[in-house]
Design a protein around this motif. Structure first.
Motif: not given
Length: 252
Positions: A24-35
């Motif tokens: 879940a933490a990795l998904f959040l990092i990826a999402y924030l970085a991409e946004k």
């Protein structure tokens, strides 16, 4: 669900919950970085379109199959093996972004568990997912800023180095102790398996330095080389849907 897999989940519920939290933490990092990168580049495309989800499924399936083919390396004990499941993940993340890359890594592990179960009490599966993400996440973030072949090479090199450093530390600090605890096996026994292969391996530190680090460098280097060679040829096909959609929007 596979009975053996379900038994493993019940027996190692705490470790499984930790793994879910890490994912879940990795998904959040990826999402924030991409946004953030999309905002900087003025890109308004949705992070997950129907076509992206379909392609994530395709790349995940290919990765899961490649993960079944593992190769021993002469400098590490038998529980460390080389596979090329990161090739589709890196290609997918270059084409569709960090979130897609993390999803490919996650779905790959789920598919592998359903097909083969776990032989490492989930420790090896978590390691493959987290260390794989430590490779593709920085690589994809760097590549998103400037999508050129030169930047793809730089991104792959940086990803390989980060994966090697992180993977080495993660094995020493968490994965090897977790594996030993789950199997009721002293760390000295695990180290001795490394000593049998390489006499210079006499402790957890030397085990990760002489086995894990070179393995990650070899994997990252080979995956990067293959990806850089084939991605340019695949890129027009992978991006065809997005280009067509943008062309229609421009006409309107």
């Amino acid at each position: 669900m596979n009975n053996g897999l379900w038994t493993s989940v019940k027996d190692n519920v705490v470790f499984v919950l930790v793994s879910v939290g890490v994912a879940a933490a990795l998904f959040l990092i990826a999402y924030l970085a991409e946004k953030l990168i999309q905002k900087k580049n003025g890109d308004t495309e949705r992070i997950l379109t129907t076509r992206k989800i379909a392609m994530i499924g395709v790349f995940s399936a290919i990765s899961a199959v490649l993960m079944l083919f593992e190769f021993p390396v002469p400098f590490a004990p038998s529980f460390y093996e080389l596979d090329f499941s990161e090739i589709p993940a890196l290609i997918g993340t270059f084409a569709f972004g960090p979130v897609a890359g993390v999803m490919i890594e996650f779905c790959k592990i789920l598919l592998k568990l359903l097909m083969k179960g776990t032989g490492t009490a989930f420790v090896g599966d978590l390691a493959n997912f987290v260390i794989g993400c430590s490779f593709i996440l920085p690589a994809s973030i760097i590549y998103m800023f400037k999508k050129t072949k030169t930047n793809a090479i730089i991104a792959s090199i940086v990803g390989t180095l980060i994966m090697s450093v992180f993977g080495t530390a993660f094995n020493a600090v968490y994965l090897l102790p977790a594996f030993a605890a789950l199997y009721g096996m002293p760390l000295d026994t695990i180290v001795s398996m490394g000593t049998a292969v390489n006499g210079s391996i006499t402790s957890v530190t030397t085990l990760v330095l002489f086995a894990v680090a070179p393995l990650n460098l070899l994997k990252g280097g080979s995956v990067s080389l293959i990806t850089v060679v084939v991605y340019k040829k695949l890129s027009p096909i992978l991006k065809e849907g997005s280009i067509r959609k943008r062309s229609v929007e421009t006409v309107k």
